[in-house]
Motif scaffolding. Structure first.
Motif, PDB file in Angstrom:
ATOM      1  N   PRO A 136       0.854  -1.167   0.016  1.00  0.00           N
ATOM      2  CA  PRO A 136       0.117   0.095   0.029  1.00  0.00           C
ATOM      3  C   PRO A 136       0.843   1.270   0.067  1.00  0.00           C
ATOM      4  CG  PRO A 136      -0.766  -1.836   1.486  1.00  0.00           C
ATOM      5  CD  PRO A 136       0.463  -2.237   0.949  1.00  0.00           C
ATOM      6  N   SER A 137       2.037   1.301   0.707  1.00  0.00           N
ATOM      7  CA  SER A 137       2.732   2.524   0.724  1.00  0.00           C
ATOM      8  C   SER A 137       3.295   2.882  -0.746  1.00  0.00           C
ATOM      9  CB  SER A 137       3.887   2.358   1.602  1.00  0.00           C
ATOM     10  OG  SER A 137       4.759   1.235   1.355  1.00  0.00           O
ATOM     11  N   ASP A 169       1.920   1.974  -3.658  1.00  0.00           N
ATOM     12  CA  ASP A 169       0.715   2.203  -4.216  1.00  0.00           C
ATOM     13  C   ASP A 169       0.441   3.926  -3.991  1.00  0.00           C
ATOM     14  OD1 ASP A 169      -0.093   0.616  -6.632  1.00  0.00           O
ATOM     15  OD2 ASP A 169      -2.067   0.158  -5.570  1.00  0.00           O
ATOM     16  N   ASP A 170       0.266   4.219  -2.911  1.00  0.00           N
ATOM     17  CA  ASP A 170      -0.357   5.384  -2.400  1.00  0.00           C
ATOM     18  C   ASP A 170       0.510   6.701  -2.887  1.00  0.00           C
ATOM     19  OD1 ASP A 170      -2.205   4.145  -0.821  1.00  0.00           O
ATOM     20  OD2 ASP A 170      -0.992   4.336   0.801  1.00  0.00           O
TER      21      ASP A 170
END
Length: 117
Positions: free
Chosen positions: A14-15, A17-18
């Motif tokens: 997620p990090s 992708d964010d």
């Protein structure tokens, strides 16, 4: 279920992708348009021999300068077509996405049609 599990395994952390917006005021645009991209595609010989046709859907991670940082296949058709789409998109140049007047990192989805003549 198989498709969902294969997508789950190919997701980034997620990090990572964010850092890329899913939407921006102005989305990235291919320099020269899709026509320019399609000209660069070479139909893989294995796909020709086995008469593979269809659409490959890819996610391009475009930085604030319009360069492609990464390409991920969302839905592929195999026989070398997925790799060809990744190759061509990764060397393509985009007009960067803009959000609130500033260039930003944006994820954008592209589809490439493979059709034998």
């Amino acid at each position: 279920i198989i498709l969902l599990s294969s997508l789950a395994f190919s997701q980034n952390t997620p990090s990572e992708d964010d850092q890329y917006l899913a939407f921006a005021t102005s989305m990235p645009e291919l320099v020269g348009g899709m026509g320019e991209l399609t000209k660069k595609i070479k139909y893989p010989s294995i796909a020709k021999q086995t008469t593979v046709e269809g659409k490959v859907y890819a996610m391009a991670y475009v930085d604030e300068k319009g360069n492609v940082d990464k390409v991920k296949i969302i839905k592929g058709i195999g026989a070398g077509c997925d790799e060809e789409v990744m190759r061509v998109i990764s060397v393509s140049k985009f007009k960067p996405g803009q959000h609130e007047g500033k260039p930003v990192k944006v994820k954008t989805t592209l589809s490439v049609q493979f059709k034998l003549k």
